[in-house]
Write an enzyme that holds these catalytic residues in place. Sequence first.
Site, PDB file in Angstrom:
ATOM      1  N   TYR A  66      15.662   5.007  25.719  1.00  0.00           N
ATOM      2  CA  TYR A  66      14.771   5.160  26.229  1.00  0.00           C
ATOM      3  C   TYR A  66      15.191   3.989  27.982  1.00  0.00           C
ATOM      4  O   TYR A  66      15.904   3.653  28.087  1.00  0.00           O
ATOM      5  CB  TYR A  66      13.503   3.574  25.962  1.00  0.00           C
ATOM      6  CG  TYR A  66      12.621   4.302  24.824  1.00  0.00           C
ATOM      7  CD1 TYR A  66      12.006   5.530  25.116  1.00  0.00           C
ATOM      8  CD2 TYR A  66      12.736   3.296  23.936  1.00  0.00           C
ATOM      9  CE1 TYR A  66      10.783   5.447  23.921  1.00  0.00           C
ATOM     10  CE2 TYR A  66      11.524   3.611  22.624  1.00  0.00           C
ATOM     11  CZ  TYR A  66      10.675   5.179  22.467  1.00  0.00           C
ATOM     12  OH  TYR A  66       9.803   5.113  21.779  1.00  0.00           O
ATOM     13  N   ALA A 115       2.952  -8.226   5.008  1.00  0.00           N
ATOM     14  CA  ALA A 115       2.773  -6.234   5.183  1.00  0.00           C
ATOM     15  C   ALA A 115       2.000  -6.552   6.551  1.00  0.00           C
ATOM     16  O   ALA A 115       1.163  -7.393   7.328  1.00  0.00           O
ATOM     17  CB  ALA A 115       1.206  -6.299   3.819  1.00  0.00           C
ATOM     18  N   PRO A 171       5.825   3.967  27.469  1.00  0.00           N
ATOM     19  CA  PRO A 171       4.959   2.896  28.444  1.00  0.00           C
ATOM     20  C   PRO A 171       4.384   1.211  27.980  1.00  0.00           C
ATOM     21  O   PRO A 171       4.673   0.949  26.696  1.00  0.00           O
ATOM     22  CB  PRO A 171       3.236   3.495  28.188  1.00  0.00           C
ATOM     23  CG  PRO A 171       4.153   4.422  27.005  1.00  0.00           C
ATOM     24  CD  PRO A 171       4.961   4.419  26.650  1.00  0.00           C
ATOM     25  N   THR A 221       6.270 -11.934  14.690  1.00  0.00           N
ATOM     26  CA  THR A 221       7.207 -11.232  15.538  1.00  0.00           C
ATOM     27  C   THR A 221       7.359 -12.342  17.011  1.00  0.00           C
ATOM     28  O   THR A 221       6.473 -12.690  17.584  1.00  0.00           O
ATOM     29  CB  THR A 221       7.120  -9.920  15.566  1.00  0.00           C
ATOM     30  OG1 THR A 221       7.469  -9.445  17.055  1.00  0.00           O
ATOM     31  CG2 THR A 221       5.254 -10.093  15.991  1.00  0.00           C
ATOM     32  N   ASP A 222       8.285 -12.344  18.048  1.00  0.00           N
ATOM     33  CA  ASP A 222       8.831 -12.817  19.207  1.00  0.00           C
ATOM     34  C   ASP A 222       7.671 -12.356  20.744  1.00  0.00           C
ATOM     35  O   ASP A 222       7.633 -12.321  21.102  1.00  0.00           O
ATOM     36  CB  ASP A 222      10.011 -12.914  19.133  1.00  0.00           C
ATOM     37  CG  ASP A 222      10.495 -11.690  19.634  1.00  0.00           C
ATOM     38  OD1 ASP A 222      10.500 -10.487  19.344  1.00  0.00           O
ATOM     39  OD2 ASP A 222      11.599 -11.702  19.670  1.00  0.00           O
ATOM     40  N   GLU A 223       7.501 -10.871  19.672  1.00  0.00           N
ATOM     41  CA  GLU A 223       6.852  -9.656  20.623  1.00  0.00           C
ATOM     42  C   GLU A 223       5.483 -10.680  21.181  1.00  0.00           C
ATOM     43  O   GLU A 223       4.410 -10.667  22.331  1.00  0.00           O
ATOM     44  CB  GLU A 223       6.449  -8.533  19.749  1.00  0.00           C
ATOM     45  CG  GLU A 223       7.560  -7.474  19.485  1.00  0.00           C
ATOM     46  CD  GLU A 223       7.663  -7.022  19.533  1.00  0.00           C
ATOM     47  OE1 GLU A 223       6.657  -5.464  20.639  1.00  0.00           O
ATOM     48  OE2 GLU A 223       9.004  -5.440  18.998  1.00  0.00           O
ATOM     49  N   LYS A 268      -0.387  -8.527  16.291  1.00  0.00           N
ATOM     50  CA  LYS A 268       0.051  -9.339  15.481  1.00  0.00           C
ATOM     51  C   LYS A 268      -0.510 -10.694  16.159  1.00  0.00           C
ATOM     52  O   LYS A 268      -0.295 -11.676  15.126  1.00  0.00           O
ATOM     53  CB  LYS A 268       1.486  -9.750  15.816  1.00  0.00           C
ATOM     54  CG  LYS A 268       2.212  -8.148  15.078  1.00  0.00           C
ATOM     55  CD  LYS A 268       2.078  -8.623  13.398  1.00  0.00           C
ATOM     56  CE  LYS A 268       3.237  -9.384  12.929  1.00  0.00           C
ATOM     57  NZ  LYS A 268       3.093 -10.010  11.165  1.00  0.00           N
ATOM     58  N   TYR A 321       0.440  -3.387  19.317  1.00  0.00           N
ATOM     59  CA  TYR A 321       1.445  -4.013  18.348  1.00  0.00           C
ATOM     60  C   TYR A 321       1.081  -5.195  18.794  1.00  0.00           C
ATOM     61  O   TYR A 321       0.481  -6.227  17.315  1.00  0.00           O
ATOM     62  CB  TYR A 321       2.702  -3.040  18.156  1.00  0.00           C
ATOM     63  CG  TYR A 321       3.617  -4.081  17.415  1.00  0.00           C
ATOM     64  CD1 TYR A 321       3.595  -4.677  15.511  1.00  0.00           C
ATOM     65  CD2 TYR A 321       4.418  -5.379  17.439  1.00  0.00           C
ATOM     66  CE1 TYR A 321       3.830  -5.655  14.598  1.00  0.00           C
ATOM     67  CE2 TYR A 321       5.051  -5.421  16.390  1.00  0.00           C
ATOM     68  CZ  TYR A 321       5.278  -6.195  15.581  1.00  0.00           C
ATOM     69  OH  TYR A 321       5.993  -7.090  14.634  1.00  0.00           O
ATOM     70  N   ASP A 327      11.257   6.582  29.764  1.00  0.00           N
ATOM     71  CA  ASP A 327      10.852   5.331  29.151  1.00  0.00           C
ATOM     72  C   ASP A 327       9.847   5.367  28.393  1.00  0.00           C
ATOM     73  O   ASP A 327       8.469   6.312  28.389  1.00  0.00           O
ATOM     74  CB  ASP A 327      10.747   3.959  30.268  1.00  0.00           C
ATOM     75  CG  ASP A 327      11.273   3.114  29.813  1.00  0.00           C
ATOM     76  OD1 ASP A 327      11.469   2.530  28.412  1.00  0.00           O
ATOM     77  OD2 ASP A 327      10.993   2.131  30.833  1.00  0.00           O
ATOM     78  N   LYS A 341      12.957   3.527  13.152  1.00  0.00           N
ATOM     79  CA  LYS A 341      13.611   2.464  13.975  1.00  0.00           C
ATOM     80  C   LYS A 341      14.978   1.895  14.979  1.00  0.00           C
ATOM     81  O   LYS A 341      14.992   3.966  14.298  1.00  0.00           O
ATOM     82  CB  LYS A 341      13.449   0.929  13.580  1.00  0.00           C
ATOM     83  CG  LYS A 341      12.332   0.472  12.469  1.00  0.00           C
ATOM     84  CD  LYS A 341      11.162  -0.322  14.162  1.00  0.00           C
ATOM     85  CE  LYS A 341       9.533   0.222  13.083  1.00  0.00           C
ATOM     86  NZ  LYS A 341       9.693  -1.332  12.231  1.00  0.00           N
ATOM     87  N   LEU A 342      14.924   1.254  16.425  1.00  0.00           N
ATOM     88  CA  LEU A 342      15.980   2.156  16.975  1.00  0.00           C
ATOM     89  C   LEU A 342      18.092   2.343  15.487  1.00  0.00           C
ATOM     90  O   LEU A 342      18.636   3.419  16.353  1.00  0.00           O
ATOM     91  CB  LEU A 342      16.227   1.018  18.356  1.00  0.00           C
ATOM     92  CG  LEU A 342      16.934   0.891  19.050  1.00  0.00           C
ATOM     93  CD1 LEU A 342      17.194   2.307  19.783  1.00  0.00           C
ATOM     94  CD2 LEU A 342      17.394  -0.273  20.115  1.00  0.00           C
ATOM     95  N   ALA A 396      -0.437  -8.015  20.375  1.00  0.00           N
ATOM     96  CA  ALA A 396      -1.679  -7.590  20.841  1.00  0.00           C
ATOM     97  C   ALA A 396      -2.523  -7.776  18.952  1.00  0.00           C
ATOM     98  O   ALA A 396      -2.864  -9.064  18.907  1.00  0.00           O
ATOM     99  CB  ALA A 396      -2.742  -6.928  20.995  1.00  0.00           C
ATOM    100  N   ALA A 412       0.481  -0.749  -0.524  1.00  0.00           N
ATOM    101  CA  ALA A 412      -0.040   0.281  -0.081  1.00  0.00           C
ATOM    102  C   ALA A 412       0.622   1.542  -0.252  1.00  0.00           C
ATOM    103  O   ALA A 412       0.431   2.437  -0.124  1.00  0.00           O
ATOM    104  CB  ALA A 412      -0.871   0.197   0.844  1.00  0.00           C
TER     105      ALA A 412
END
Length: 335
Positions: free
Chosen positions: A220, A83, A294, A138-140, A167, A163, A292, A202-203, A165, A35
Amino acid sequence: MQTILVTGGAGFIGSNFMAFFLKKEQDCKIINLDALTYAGNISNLVELEEDSRYTFVKGDICDRELLEKLFNKYNFSGVIHFAAESHVDNSIKNPDAFVRTNVFGTFNLLDVAKKYWMESPNVFKEGFENSKFLHISTDEVYGTLGHEGLFNEQTPYAPNSPYSASKASSDFLVRSYFHTYGMNVITTNCSNNYGPKQHDEKLIPTIIRKAILGEKIPIYGDGKNVRDWLFVLDHCNGIRIAYESGEYGETYNIGGKNERNNIYIANKICEILDKVHPKENSYKEQISFVKDRPGHDFRYAIDASKIENELGWKADENFESGILKTIQWYLKKYK
Ligand code: NAD
């Protein structure tokens, strides 16, 4: 020749993946549906422009009519689904986009693929018996770890951000299409990636960019949050292997056993920049701690023994070798 639908191929991992995959697999065509949200970058795709096996389509995975048209036109035998809305900080500010793309978009893709490939539950249309859907996650989704332990494929899901949740929800939809309809699906859950073509927000790109521009490098909290960092091409190879040899209905964790905390990463990048792009003062003097995020998960770490032992994948890079290649790429971009 097989034709694969790749979604989100203008983003960081998808663009690295398509170039990598087309080099490895000669007998294959890719249609990249993206997109081009703020995260998609057409210049990530320059190296593919001359490849006649590659086609770009601008469009949204939430647009069912478009998906049906593409399946009818290209007769896909596979989907590799990247995506997503992918940035945790944005999911805190604007979670609805995450539910739309990550949950509804994934459902849409699964459902259109099922209708195109399958007659009824567990019965494939002739010629589509080996059609497959690889979902990149993702591992998250596993939540956070303390100082000890690793995520494996049996770890219960406990997502903590909008994010992760969204995924996790998409992973469950993919799982359900295997258990309910017998669709050929595979899911990979990977740790944090880094490497060329990642979005500025990104970091690691942020640390490198701020360093070079002489600005404060924001870290953070106390900088002690730990991630298991994987060079993007190692992830791409894991996706290729899972797509080609993964067992249907299975999930595979991908990670390189490279746990590093944020302050280590910032210091390491500064040390390398001090050598390869020196200035009067060390870049380390620009590091500054900020409030930091949240709900910031403390630690993620992956046990990748299933994909290593069952499918023969292993990471080629460690963090120190991969970050050097990454810095060299961003130096060309930001200088
Ligand atoms: P990215 O944000 O760089 O790219 C996402 C791409 O998807 C962009 O090109 C964007 O334009 C496209 N997109 C977004 N919404 C869309 C929609 N509705 N329809 C069509 N295209 C849309 O993301 P990334 O870092 O390349 O991540 C790719 C996938 O890998 C994601 O599913 C992410 O959850 C997963 N993942 C990422 C990491 C990481 O460290 N980056 C780690 C593990 C898993």
